[in-house]
Design a protein around this motif. Structure first.
Motif, PDB file in Angstrom:
ATOM      1  N   THR A   1     -64.641  -9.128  48.508  1.00 43.43           N
ATOM      2  CA  THR A   1     -64.123  -8.106  49.499  1.00 43.43           C
ATOM      3  C   THR A   1     -62.891  -7.797  49.002  1.00 43.43           C
ATOM      4  N   SER A   2     -62.069  -8.582  48.346  1.00 48.05           N
ATOM      5  CA  SER A   2     -60.477  -8.427  48.229  1.00 48.05           C
ATOM      6  C   SER A   2     -60.458  -7.812  46.679  1.00 48.05           C
ATOM      7  N   ALA A   3     -61.466  -7.462  46.020  1.00 52.60           N
ATOM      8  CA  ALA A   3     -61.316  -7.056  44.497  1.00 52.60           C
ATOM      9  C   ALA A   3     -60.585  -5.522  44.601  1.00 52.60           C
ATOM     10  N   THR A   4     -59.733  -5.142  43.576  1.00 53.67           N
ATOM     11  CA  THR A   4     -59.045  -3.892  43.583  1.00 53.67           C
ATOM     12  C   THR A   4     -59.297  -3.268  42.460  1.00 53.67           C
ATOM     13  N   PHE A   5     -59.534  -2.102  42.097  1.00 56.13           N
ATOM     14  CA  PHE A   5     -59.678  -1.164  41.057  1.00 56.13           C
ATOM     15  C   PHE A   5     -58.687  -0.221  40.627  1.00 56.13           C
ATOM     16  N   PHE A   6     -57.871  -0.084  39.533  1.00 59.55           N
ATOM     17  CA  PHE A   6     -56.972   0.868  39.252  1.00 59.55           C
ATOM     18  C   PHE A   6     -56.867   1.030  37.755  1.00 59.55           C
ATOM     19  N   ASP A   7     -56.072   2.195  37.430  1.00 59.83           N
ATOM     20  CA  ASP A   7     -55.712   2.369  35.910  1.00 59.83           C
ATOM     21  C   ASP A   7     -54.273   2.848  35.753  1.00 59.83           C
ATOM     22  N   PRO A   8     -53.609   2.037  35.436  1.00 58.30           N
ATOM     23  CA  PRO A   8     -52.092   2.315  35.179  1.00 58.30           C
ATOM     24  C   PRO A   8     -51.570   3.005  34.154  1.00 58.30           C
ATOM     25  N   HIS A   9     -52.414   3.762  33.366  1.00 58.46           N
ATOM     26  CA  HIS A   9     -52.160   4.188  32.142  1.00 58.46           C
ATOM     27  C   HIS A   9     -50.933   5.322  32.401  1.00 58.46           C
ATOM     28  N   THR A  10     -51.099   6.353  33.449  1.00 61.51           N
ATOM     29  CA  THR A  10     -50.100   7.331  33.403  1.00 61.51           C
ATOM     30  C   THR A  10     -48.805   6.657  33.714  1.00 61.51           C
ATOM     31  N   THR A  11     -48.739   5.759  34.696  1.00 63.59           N
ATOM     32  CA  THR A  11     -47.450   5.109  35.017  1.00 63.59           C
ATOM     33  C   THR A  11     -46.550   4.736  33.771  1.00 63.59           C
ATOM     34  N   TYR A  12     -47.136   4.394  32.813  1.00 62.06           N
ATOM     35  CA  TYR A  12     -46.559   3.794  31.832  1.00 62.06           C
ATOM     36  C   TYR A  12     -46.684   4.613  30.346  1.00 62.06           C
ATOM     37  N   GLY A  13     -46.937   5.943  30.553  1.00 62.40           N
ATOM     38  CA  GLY A  13     -46.503   7.007  29.541  1.00 62.40           C
ATOM     39  C   GLY A  13     -47.795   7.057  28.650  1.00 62.40           C
TER      40      GLY A  13
ATOM     41  N   VAL B   1     -66.936  -8.968  39.707  1.00 66.95           N
ATOM     42  CA  VAL B   1     -65.444  -8.809  40.015  1.00 66.95           C
ATOM     43  C   VAL B   1     -64.815  -9.383  41.211  1.00 66.95           C
ATOM     44  N   GLU B   2     -63.927 -10.568  40.934  1.00 70.42           N
ATOM     45  CA  GLU B   2     -63.022 -10.892  41.823  1.00 70.42           C
ATOM     46  C   GLU B   2     -61.554 -10.492  41.526  1.00 70.42           C
ATOM     47  N   GLY B   3     -60.744 -10.153  42.548  1.00 70.42           N
ATOM     48  CA  GLY B   3     -59.240  -9.668  42.164  1.00 70.42           C
ATOM     49  C   GLY B   3     -59.172  -8.484  41.634  1.00 70.42           C
ATOM     50  N   MET B   4     -58.158  -8.288  40.409  1.00 71.72           N
ATOM     51  CA  MET B   4     -57.879  -7.088  39.819  1.00 71.72           C
ATOM     52  C   MET B   4     -58.907  -6.712  38.706  1.00 71.72           C
ATOM     53  N   ALA B   5     -59.296  -5.601  38.764  1.00 71.80           N
ATOM     54  CA  ALA B   5     -59.837  -4.904  37.453  1.00 71.80           C
ATOM     55  C   ALA B   5     -59.442  -3.255  37.242  1.00 71.80           C
ATOM     56  N   CYS B   6     -58.544  -3.663  36.046  1.00 73.98           N
ATOM     57  CA  CYS B   6     -57.785  -2.116  35.704  1.00 73.98           C
ATOM     58  C   CYS B   6     -57.552  -1.996  34.377  1.00 73.98           C
ATOM     59  N   GLY B   7     -57.303  -0.744  33.947  1.00 70.25           N
ATOM     60  CA  GLY B   7     -57.110  -0.570  32.426  1.00 70.25           C
ATOM     61  C   GLY B   7     -58.281  -0.655  31.762  1.00 70.25           C
ATOM     62  N   GLY B   8     -58.002  -1.457  30.697  1.00 73.86           N
ATOM     63  CA  GLY B   8     -59.080  -1.691  29.679  1.00 73.86           C
ATOM     64  C   GLY B   8     -60.301  -2.402  30.267  1.00 73.86           C
ATOM     65  N   ALA B   9     -60.138  -2.810  31.489  1.00 71.98           N
ATOM     66  CA  ALA B   9     -61.379  -3.728  32.257  1.00 71.98           C
ATOM     67  C   ALA B   9     -62.651  -2.916  32.174  1.00 71.98           C
ATOM     68  N   PHE B  10     -62.159  -1.410  32.148  1.00 76.54           N
ATOM     69  CA  PHE B  10     -63.251  -0.622  32.534  1.00 76.54           C
ATOM     70  C   PHE B  10     -64.224  -0.115  31.166  1.00 76.54           C
ATOM     71  N   TYR B  11     -63.778  -0.757  29.833  1.00 74.50           N
ATOM     72  CA  TYR B  11     -64.613  -0.847  28.584  1.00 74.50           C
ATOM     73  C   TYR B  11     -65.506  -1.455  29.032  1.00 74.50           C
ATOM     74  N   LEU B  12     -65.224  -2.619  29.801  1.00 75.91           N
ATOM     75  CA  LEU B  12     -66.558  -3.748  29.967  1.00 75.91           C
ATOM     76  C   LEU B  12     -67.172  -3.223  31.263  1.00 75.91           C
ATOM     77  N   LEU B  13     -66.695  -2.731  32.216  1.00 73.51           N
ATOM     78  CA  LEU B  13     -67.459  -2.387  33.548  1.00 73.51           C
ATOM     79  C   LEU B  13     -68.282  -1.218  33.244  1.00 73.51           C
ATOM     80  N   GLY B  14     -67.685  -0.352  32.425  1.00 71.59           N
ATOM     81  CA  GLY B  14     -68.270   0.773  32.072  1.00 71.59           C
ATOM     82  C   GLY B  14     -69.594   0.628  31.090  1.00 71.59           C
ATOM     83  N   GLU B  15     -69.883  -0.338  30.695  1.00 68.85           N
ATOM     84  CA  GLU B  15     -71.046  -0.668  29.934  1.00 68.85           C
ATOM     85  C   GLU B  15     -71.926  -1.834  30.596  1.00 68.85           C
ATOM     86  N   ALA B  16     -71.345  -2.062  31.813  1.00 67.70           N
ATOM     87  CA  ALA B  16     -72.356  -2.996  32.564  1.00 67.70           C
ATOM     88  C   ALA B  16     -73.337  -2.015  33.217  1.00 67.70           C
ATOM     89  N   GLU B  17     -74.584  -2.730  33.861  1.00 67.47           N
ATOM     90  CA  GLU B  17     -75.575  -1.834  34.419  1.00 67.47           C
ATOM     91  C   GLU B  17     -75.259  -1.620  35.894  1.00 67.47           C
TER      92      GLU B  17
END
Length: 264
Positions: free
Chosen positions: A129-141, A107-123
């Protein structure tokens, strides 16, 4: 290198490692229906490709690994029922396609929202260093259901709760992600892919039957809880999501709010 419309696939026959790159940089590697279908087909093709014994997954460019579903290019009509839901991201991961060859995410840069479908199935995950992780679902209802279930298998409850409830207002740094277990290694910026390829090559040197059996055993340890959570997810999404037009209004204001977040 084999070229798909939205994927780059490089196979190194010397190491037995394939490098898969999400290749939609103009959309921050967001996943539309075409890319979702490409990913599912690729994972299934790897099942019968004996030249590939391990896989590294990344995204083109330094701005984002993946920013989830592409809302501008993806329209999936939903059944008018809290008991049914069509989610195009449910089949984009390797485990969803019965692939038990190990996947190391870079991961370089942002990983957010649906990216976790992929990261969640990686080993495991390697991040710059500058990578960030977030899930914006609730912000957008929207309800964070599948993402929350996948993250809960990787991080303590309180860390998952903070990420998914803070929405777009806060991002988790690579260092914090390492501290709470989402990331297993932090590299200098631009170094995540090289590090992930090195780790994948070590794994690929081991007997493949033993490796795949181990991956399957690890996944089995999580599968029961995940299956129960996924079974409940469609109801929660159907009941908790705002109507599409209200979501669209919230998304319309995201540009002026884009800088209003903190990173921890």
């Amino acid at each position: 290198m084999s070229r798909h419309p939205s994927l780059l696939v490089e196979r190194d026959t010397a190491t037995g490692v394939a490098l898969v790159t999400l290749d939609r940089p103009s959309r921050l590697n967001a996943i539309d229906l075409a890319l979702a279908h490409e990913l599912a087909a690729l994972w299934r093709s790897f099942r019968d490709d004996d030249s590939v014994r391990a896989i590294t997954l990344t995204g083109t460019g330094s701005r984002a690994f993946c920013t989830g579903i592409d809302r501008d290019d993806t329209h999936v009509p939903q059944p008018d029922s809290p008991y049914s839901q069509d989610d195009p991201l449910l089949t984009i991961g390797p485990k969803a396609n019965d692939l038990w060859k190990p996947v190391v995410a870079a991961v370089e840069g942002m990983a957010c929202g649906g990216a976790f479908y992929l990261l969640g199935e990686a080993e495991f995950v390697v991040a710059g260093t500058s990578a960030t992780f977030f899930d914006p679902h609730t912000t957008y209802g929207m309800v964070s259901a599948y993402e929350s279930a996948l993250l809960a298998q990787r991080m303590p409850y309180g860390e998952v709760a903070r990420m998914v409830l803070m929405g777009a207002a806060e991002r988790m740094s690579a260092r914090r992600a390492y501290e709470v277990g989402l990331v297993s290694e932090v590299t200098e910026d631009g170094g995540a892919v090289a590090a992930a390829l090195e780790r994948a090559a070590v794994i690929a040197r081991c007997p493949t039957e033993a490796v795949q059996g181990t991956v399957r055993a690890l996944w089995a340890a999580h599968q029961t809880a995940r299956s129960h959570a996924f079974a409940l997810a469609p109801h929660l999404v159907a009941l908790g999501n705002l109507p599409g037009e209200q979501q669209a209004e919230l998304f319309a204001g995201r540009e002026r709010k884009r800088s209003a977040y903190r990173t921890r």
